[in-house]
Design an enzyme around this catalytic site. Structure first.
Site, PDB file in Angstrom:
ATOM      1  N   GLY A  25       0.819  -1.210   0.000  1.00 53.38           N
ATOM      2  CA  GLY A  25       0.000   0.000   0.000  1.00 53.38           C
ATOM      3  C   GLY A  25       0.851   1.257   0.000  1.00 53.38           C
ATOM      4  O   GLY A  25       1.882   1.327   0.660  1.00 53.38           O
ATOM      5  N   ARG A  86       1.057  -5.299  -5.812  1.00 57.93           N
ATOM      6  CA  ARG A  86       1.211  -6.540  -5.055  1.00 57.93           C
ATOM      7  C   ARG A  86       1.494  -7.649  -6.057  1.00 57.93           C
ATOM      8  O   ARG A  86       0.925  -7.670  -7.146  1.00 57.93           O
ATOM      9  CB  ARG A  86      -0.040  -6.829  -4.235  1.00 57.93           C
ATOM     10  CG  ARG A  86      -0.384  -5.672  -3.283  1.00 57.93           C
ATOM     11  CD  ARG A  86      -1.529  -6.006  -2.365  1.00 57.93           C
ATOM     12  NE  ARG A  86      -1.997  -4.836  -1.644  1.00 57.93           N
ATOM     13  CZ  ARG A  86      -1.450  -4.349  -0.545  1.00 57.93           C
ATOM     14  NH1 ARG A  86      -0.378  -4.937  -0.029  1.00 57.93           N
ATOM     15  NH2 ARG A  86      -1.952  -3.279   0.055  1.00 57.93           N
ATOM     16  N   ASP A 117       4.964  -4.906   6.266  1.00 54.03           N
ATOM     17  CA  ASP A 117       5.465  -6.238   6.601  1.00 54.03           C
ATOM     18  C   ASP A 117       5.419  -7.200   5.416  1.00 54.03           C
ATOM     19  O   ASP A 117       6.290  -8.052   5.269  1.00 54.03           O
ATOM     20  CB  ASP A 117       4.723  -6.812   7.815  1.00 54.03           C
ATOM     21  CG  ASP A 117       3.255  -7.071   7.554  1.00 54.03           C
ATOM     22  OD1 ASP A 117       2.708  -6.544   6.566  1.00 54.03           O
ATOM     23  OD2 ASP A 117       2.641  -7.805   8.349  1.00 54.03           O
ATOM     24  N   THR A 140       4.230   2.655   5.790  1.00 58.74           N
ATOM     25  CA  THR A 140       2.853   2.181   5.913  1.00 58.74           C
ATOM     26  C   THR A 140       2.102   3.094   6.859  1.00 58.74           C
ATOM     27  O   THR A 140       2.639   3.475   7.908  1.00 58.74           O
ATOM     28  CB  THR A 140       2.791   0.728   6.434  1.00 58.74           C
ATOM     29  OG1 THR A 140       1.447   0.405   6.787  1.00 58.74           O
ATOM     30  CG2 THR A 140       3.673   0.523   7.647  1.00 58.74           C
ATOM     31  N   ILE A 141       0.868   3.431   6.517  1.00 64.52           N
ATOM     32  CA  ILE A 141       0.100   4.320   7.399  1.00 64.52           C
ATOM     33  C   ILE A 141      -0.301   3.625   8.688  1.00 64.52           C
ATOM     34  O   ILE A 141      -0.663   4.288   9.664  1.00 64.52           O
ATOM     35  CB  ILE A 141      -1.152   4.865   6.692  1.00 64.52           C
ATOM     36  CG1 ILE A 141      -2.159   3.753   6.430  1.00 64.52           C
ATOM     37  CG2 ILE A 141      -0.790   5.602   5.413  1.00 64.52           C
ATOM     38  CD1 ILE A 141      -3.531   4.259   6.006  1.00 64.52           C
ATOM     39  N   ASP A 142      -0.233   2.288   8.726  1.00 63.43           N
ATOM     40  CA  ASP A 142      -0.769   1.534   9.860  1.00 63.43           C
ATOM     41  C   ASP A 142       0.057   1.662  11.135  1.00 63.43           C
ATOM     42  O   ASP A 142      -0.441   1.382  12.230  1.00 63.43           O
ATOM     43  CB  ASP A 142      -0.887   0.052   9.502  1.00 63.43           C
ATOM     44  CG  ASP A 142      -1.769  -0.180   8.291  1.00 63.43           C
ATOM     45  OD1 ASP A 142      -2.696   0.616   8.082  1.00 63.43           O
ATOM     46  OD2 ASP A 142      -1.513  -1.143   7.550  1.00 63.43           O
ATOM     47  N   ASP A 144       2.255  -0.271  12.274  1.00 62.42           N
ATOM     48  CA  ASP A 144       2.166  -1.569  12.959  1.00 62.42           C
ATOM     49  C   ASP A 144       3.453  -2.386  12.926  1.00 62.42           C
ATOM     50  O   ASP A 144       3.434  -3.571  13.270  1.00 62.42           O
ATOM     51  CB  ASP A 144       1.032  -2.399  12.349  1.00 62.42           C
ATOM     52  CG  ASP A 144       1.227  -2.653  10.858  1.00 62.42           C
ATOM     53  OD1 ASP A 144       2.107  -2.014  10.231  1.00 62.42           O
ATOM     54  OD2 ASP A 144       0.482  -3.491  10.301  1.00 62.42           O
ATOM     55  N   ARG A 186      -5.571  -1.529   9.389  1.00 62.79           N
ATOM     56  CA  ARG A 186      -5.525  -2.980   9.214  1.00 62.79           C
ATOM     57  C   ARG A 186      -5.785  -3.678  10.539  1.00 62.79           C
ATOM     58  O   ARG A 186      -6.863  -3.548  11.089  1.00 62.79           O
ATOM     59  CB  ARG A 186      -4.199  -3.406   8.572  1.00 62.79           C
ATOM     60  CG  ARG A 186      -4.294  -4.719   7.823  1.00 62.79           C
ATOM     61  CD  ARG A 186      -3.054  -5.030   7.028  1.00 62.79           C
ATOM     62  NE  ARG A 186      -1.836  -5.020   7.799  1.00 62.79           N
ATOM     63  CZ  ARG A 186      -0.750  -5.714   7.472  1.00 62.79           C
ATOM     64  NH1 ARG A 186      -0.734  -6.463   6.390  1.00 62.79           N
ATOM     65  NH2 ARG A 186       0.323  -5.658   8.215  1.00 62.79           N
TER      66      ARG A 186
END
Length: 335
Positions: A25, A86, A117, A140-142, A144, A186
């Site tokens: 993403g 992807r 990841d 990544t915006i997450d 995480d 996510r």
């Protein structure tokens, strides 16, 4: 006052040419990271190969040289100038072998992977199977990924979501309605928690907590009893049932009119805020220096203001928790 003279970084690994790609993403600040990689490498006398469309493009051989002028006027742009995709092919040993062949043909001494990841999985297996040094940059915006305080794109995603929440609160108060707003992230609740505190939400639901929807019902009833004109409930997309599930449960129990707003991919776009530009610039620079130092199969991150190096496999094997102090603060301030 004399300006400090930049000092060249030792190149103990003898790196001459590096490659860079963005994968998974997109996240605001990826272009700032690409720019930092290209200009740091150029300053150190290295060449840079840009790979279009992530691992999918690497498998197909979409490689080209990048210079300092190619990344001019990009630091303020969202998305990624290298494009991203992807790739199911990259999940196979045959796909990674073909990508490694392209890197060797181009004389690449190390690969910089900007992504999350899933992207780090791809880089990790490339290094393990073909010995090509890989450095991960957390994009990544997450937010995480274990091993870094923040990831590139996170700050901008929070600001984008917060702007939407502020507007929805105005509408909610005017119509005396309850808004249940779903934000991205996510399987992590970092965005939801930050937005809940900054947006003055009455309740927040995150995957890390798993509290029942009945908590929201109690909060809504209490808010109405206190005379609040409207309520904002933030739900992380990874919470079971999402915003729609929370809203349905509240409406079924209370009969109140509920509005659901799922912000979705709008949070990935837009010009990166200053914090993301600075973070991306520092980590892009650090990724080049990591290759020059002979590091491999690690992610460069920010830890308490300094640069950290975390084995790629640990970035997904270890879980990064939300701030429990901030979670407590969200509850305290919602009275």
């Amino acid at each position: 006052m004399t300006e400090p003279t930049p000092i060249h970084h030792p190149n103990s690994a003898g790196i001459k040419r590096v490659a860079v790609l963005t994968s998974g993403g997109d996240a605001p600040g990826m272009n700032a990271a690409i720019r930092a990689v290209v200009r740091t490498a150029t300053f150190e006398g290295l060449e840079v190969v840009g790979i279009r469309r992530g691992f999918s493009g690497l498998h197909r051989g979409e490689l080209h040289l990048l210079g300092p002028r190619d990344v001019a006027n990009t630091i303020q742009r969202g998305g990624t100038i290298l494009l991203t995709a992807r790739s199911s092919t990259w999940r196979t040993p045959e796909g990674r072998e073909r990508g490694a062949k392209h890197l060797r043909e181009w004389g690449v001494d190390g690969l910089i992977v900007i992504g999350g990841d899933g992207s780090f999985h791809g880089g990790h297996y490339l290094q393990q199977e073909h010995g090509i040094p890989v450095i991960g940059v957390p994009g990544t915006i997450d937010n995480d990924l274990y091993g870094t305080d923040h990831t590139i794109g996170y700050f901008t995603a929070v600001e984008t979501a917060l702007d939407a929440v502020d507007k929805l609160r105005d509408t909610g108060a005017s119509h005396e309605r309850i808004f249940v707003i779903e934000v991205m992230g996510r399987h992590a609740g970092h965005i939801a928690l930050d937005v809940a505190v900054a947006g003055g939400a009455e309740e927040v639901f995150i995957p890390e907590d798993g509290k029942p929807v009945s908590d929201a019902i109690a909060v809504v009833k209490d808010s109405v009893a206190k005379g609040k004109l409207g309520s904002i409930i933030i739900v992380a997309e990874g919470y079971p049932g999402g915003a729609q599930g929370v809203a349905d449960a509240i409406q079924a129990e209370t009969g109140f009119e509920i509005r659901v707003s799922i912000l979705g991919h709008i949070q990935r776009g837009g010009s990166p805020v200053s914090s993301d530009r600075i973070l991306a610039s520092r980590l892009g620079e650090a990724s080049v220096y990591a290759l020059m130092d002979g590091r491999s199969d690690v992610m460069v991150g920010r830890d308490a203001g300094g640069i950290s190096y975390t084995p790629l496999n640990l970035t997904w094997e270890k879980r990064k928790d939300v701030s429990r102090d901030l979670y407590r603060c969200a509850k305290t301030l919602s009275v």
